[in-house]
Design a protein around this motif. Structure first.
Motif, short mmCIF file in Angstrom:
data_model
loop_
_atom_site.label_atom_id
_atom_site.label_comp_id
_atom_site.label_asym_id
_atom_site.label_seq_id
_atom_site.Cartn_x
_atom_site.Cartn_y
_atom_site.Cartn_z
N ILE A 1 1.10 -1.05 -0.01
CA ILE A 1 0.36 0.05 -0.36
C ILE A 1 0.72 1.04 -0.13
O ILE A 1 2.05 1.49 0.42
N SER A 2 0.36 2.23 -1.19
CA SER A 2 1.40 3.07 -1.57
C SER A 2 0.91 4.69 0.09
O SER A 2 1.75 4.75 0.18
N ALA A 3 -0.19 4.65 0.54
CA ALA A 3 -1.17 5.54 1.86
C ALA A 3 -1.84 5.16 1.66
O ALA A 3 -3.16 4.09 1.18
N ARG A 4 -2.55 5.08 2.66
CA ARG A 4 -3.80 4.72 3.51
C ARG A 4 -4.24 5.76 4.71
O ARG A 4 -3.82 6.98 4.41
N ILE A 5 -5.29 5.71 4.21
CA ILE A 5 -6.21 6.43 4.66
C ILE A 5 -7.32 5.78 5.82
O ILE A 5 -7.32 5.22 5.40
N ALA A 6 -7.83 6.89 6.85
CA ALA A 6 -8.45 6.31 8.01
C ALA A 6 -9.77 7.28 8.24
O ALA A 6 -9.69 8.43 7.91
N VAL A 7 -11.01 6.61 8.34
CA VAL A 7 -12.06 7.44 7.85
C VAL A 7 -12.47 8.59 9.51
O VAL A 7 -13.75 9.71 9.32
N SER A 8 -11.49 7.91 10.44
CA SER A 8 -11.94 8.93 11.69
C SER A 8 -10.43 8.51 12.50
O SER A 8 -9.80 7.31 12.15
N GLU A 9 -10.56 8.90 13.41
CA GLU A 9 -9.54 9.12 14.07
C GLU A 9 -9.56 7.95 15.16
O GLU A 9 -8.19 7.18 15.42
N TYR A 10 -10.72 6.71 15.53
CA TYR A 10 -11.06 5.51 15.73
C TYR A 10 -10.30 4.64 14.79
O TYR A 10 -10.26 3.86 15.26
N ALA A 11 -10.93 4.86 13.96
CA ALA A 11 -10.28 3.70 12.84
C ALA A 11 -8.75 3.50 12.63
O ALA A 11 -8.56 3.03 12.37
N ARG A 12 -8.21 5.24 12.42
CA ARG A 12 -7.00 5.19 12.55
C ARG A 12 -6.35 4.47 13.67
O ARG A 12 -5.51 3.61 13.62
N ARG A 13 -6.83 4.57 14.57
CA ARG A 13 -6.71 4.30 16.20
C ARG A 13 -6.49 2.56 15.76
O ARG A 13 -5.05 2.08 16.74
N THR A 14 -7.14 1.67 14.95
CA THR A 14 -7.20 0.41 15.22
C THR A 14 -5.96 -0.07 14.10
O THR A 14 -5.51 -0.81 14.65
N LEU A 15 -6.12 0.40 13.09
CA LEU A 15 -4.97 0.15 12.29
C LEU A 15 -3.53 0.31 13.01
O LEU A 15 -3.02 -0.63 13.04
N VAL A 16 -3.85 1.24 13.35
CA VAL A 16 -2.49 1.49 14.35
C VAL A 16 -2.12 0.17 15.48
O VAL A 16 -1.03 -0.28 15.40
N GLU A 17 -2.90 0.37 16.09
CA GLU A 17 -2.52 -0.38 17.32
C GLU A 17 -2.79 -2.25 16.87
O GLU A 17 -2.15 -2.76 17.82
N HIS A 18 -3.35 -2.65 15.60
CA HIS A 18 -3.60 -4.14 14.89
C HIS A 18 -2.45 -4.62 13.64
O HIS A 18 -2.14 -5.38 13.92
N LEU A 19 -2.59 -3.13 12.96
CA LEU A 19 -1.61 -3.81 12.06
C LEU A 19 -0.07 -2.67 11.91
O LEU A 19 0.71 -3.18 10.64
N GLY A 20 0.22 -2.10 12.87
CA GLY A 20 1.09 -1.28 13.02
C GLY A 20 0.90 -0.27 11.95
O GLY A 20 0.05 0.10 10.68
N GLY A 21 2.16 1.19 11.04
CA GLY A 21 2.16 2.03 10.47
C GLY A 21 1.09 3.46 11.16
O GLY A 21 0.47 2.85 11.92
N ASP A 22 1.01 4.16 9.34
CA ASP A 22 -0.08 4.91 10.25
C ASP A 22 -1.04 5.38 8.94
O ASP A 22 -0.65 4.61 7.42
N ALA A 23 -2.26 6.69 8.81
CA ALA A 23 -2.83 6.92 8.42
C ALA A 23 -3.21 8.58 8.26
O ALA A 23 -3.55 8.54 9.35
N VAL A 24 -3.82 9.26 6.71
CA VAL A 24 -4.02 10.82 6.83
C VAL A 24 -5.98 10.11 7.45
O VAL A 24 -6.09 9.37 7.53
N VAL A 25 -6.52 10.53 8.26
CA VAL A 25 -7.63 10.46 8.24
C VAL A 25 -8.76 11.49 7.79
O VAL A 25 -8.64 12.38 7.69
N ILE A 26 -9.06 10.99 7.17
CA ILE A 26 -10.07 11.24 5.69
C ILE A 26 -12.14 11.28 5.83
O ILE A 26 -12.17 10.19 5.66
N PRO A 27 -12.63 12.07 6.78
CA PRO A 27 -13.68 11.35 6.79
C PRO A 27 -14.48 10.76 5.86
O PRO A 27 -14.45 11.71 4.41
N ASN A 28 -15.72 9.93 5.98
CA ASN A 28 -16.81 9.81 5.37
C ASN A 28 -17.17 11.35 4.37
O ASN A 28 -17.49 11.63 5.26
#
Length: 386
Positions: free
Chosen positions: A141-168
């Protein structure tokens, strides 16, 4: 730009992710981009011209719900064919960690990949256990988006890496210009969601209803969504059941009219929400919102400034807040004004531009890497210019 979007969930079963992908595709097409969406769908499902079916999905328990997913050798072959025929500039995969088309596309795709993570689940043992299998795909994956801070937190804690938050995103004006339906006006509470999915919170609302009706017996609860209607009202005293009106599945146009009409929109969801698109739609339509105080809901409602919050799963707190709002037209008008102003940040004019910015960043990066590789190859072949 040629854009391929991968939808993990069945197109014929409405949900927030499907609506987001549909609206994103429509927005991009209006801007002149070429878009193809690959999604699971039953054979008889009417599809927009830009959607390619990957075949029938099967129901799988996922994140406190039941998701209809598509996986297997046949699906993998369809993914590869779609990628080959599409020659996309960028692939946008939604929920690449779910066992569906997104993961298959991640394995098979070449070139720039953008991934959007929708899930908010702070205790996903399955995601942690699957990480060794997911890692090779996620590394592409070249870039990651999370739809909220809470989706970003799930990504970071479970899969590592980070994401920019862009809402629905939401077409705010579509809801704002809807015409109210007179039958749905006047001491009405509204609920939209799958009736038989407990985490959507309808049982909590039903538990609160007798107390609401004791204070305001003229109140009606309007429920839109699929599910067992008789089971939904089974907990209510028989004499109160007539105060609940089931509308079944509603079209987008009727949903907008519904939200423009009700006195208070109630979102009693109990968990598993990473965003809350229905709250944004309700605010767009000018509906005063009363929602459970889930972290994601509180963020969407500006910590209670754009809508009222009650303690999650507390039917008495819900009833008290609903009675207060129904009795206070000035407070409802204030919430309408605040919600209508706050919701503009979720309009596709803003959200779409942010997503396109991510696309442009990864495609420019891929082009730069390709140019460097060509220069390196020429040098190794002794073809570099003096």
């Amino acid at each position: 730009m040629r854009i391929g979007i991968v939808c993990p969930y069945s197109w014929d079963v409405p949900g927030g992710v499907q609506f987001h992908i549909r609206d994103l595709a429509d927005h991009l097409i209006r801007l002149g981009h070429e878009v193809s969406v690959l999604a699971p769908a039953d054979d008889d499902t009417p599809l927009p011209p830009y959607v390619v079916s990957a075949g029938r999905a099967v129901p799988v328990p996922y994140n406190g719900s039941v998701a209809r997913l598509n996986f297997g050798f046949l699906s993998a072959a369809r993914v590869r064919r779609w990628l080959h025929e599409g020659t996309f500039d960028v692939i946008h995969i939604h929920e690449p960690a779910s066992p569906s088309l997104g993961l298959l596309a991640c394995w098979a795709a070449q070139g720039p990949i953008v991934a959007t993570f929708h899930t908010s689940n702070p205790r996903s043992r399955a995601m942690i256990a699957a990480y060794p299998i997911l890692q090779p795909a996620l590394e592409k994956i070249s870039a990651r988006i999370a739809v909220s801070e809470y989706a970003r937190r799930t990504l970071v804690e479970h899969l590592g890496g980070d994401a920019v938050v862009i809402p629905n995103g939401v077409d705010v004006d579509f809801f704002a210009r809807a015409k109210p339906e007179s039958h749905w006006q006047g001491d009405t509470l509204g609920f939209i969601g799958r009736i038989d999915e407990p985490r959507k919170g309808l049982p909590v609302l039903m538990k609160a209803l007798p107390k609401i009706l004791a204070e305001r017996p003229q109140t009606r609860l309007l429920v839109a969504g699929r599910g067992d209607e008789e089971e939904a009202v089974a907990s209510l005293p028989e004499e109160l059941r007539s105060r609940v009106e089931f509308l079944g599945m509603v079209s987008d146009e009727d949903k907008a009219r519904f939200l423009r009409s009700v006195d208070v929109y109630v979102a009693p969801n109990t968990g598993g929400e990473s965003f809350g698109i229905i709250l944004v739609e309700a605010m767009s339509a000018g509906a005063p919102v009363l929602a459970s105080d889930l972290d994601a809901f509180a963020q969407v409602l500006d910590q209670g400034a754009a809508g009222e919050l009650f303690a999650n799963e507390d039917a008495d707190a819900l009833a008290t807040a609903a009675v207060r709002l129904l009795a206070d037209p000035a407070r409802r008008a204030e919430l309408r004004e605040r919600g209508s102003a706050h919701v503009r940040r979720f309009d596709w004019s803003t959200v779409g531009a942010d997503i396109l910015g991510v696309y442009e960043t990864v495609t420019e990066g891929a082009a730069s890497v390709a140019a460097d590789e060509r220069i390196g190859l020429r040098a190794r072949l002794g073809l570099a210019r003096d």
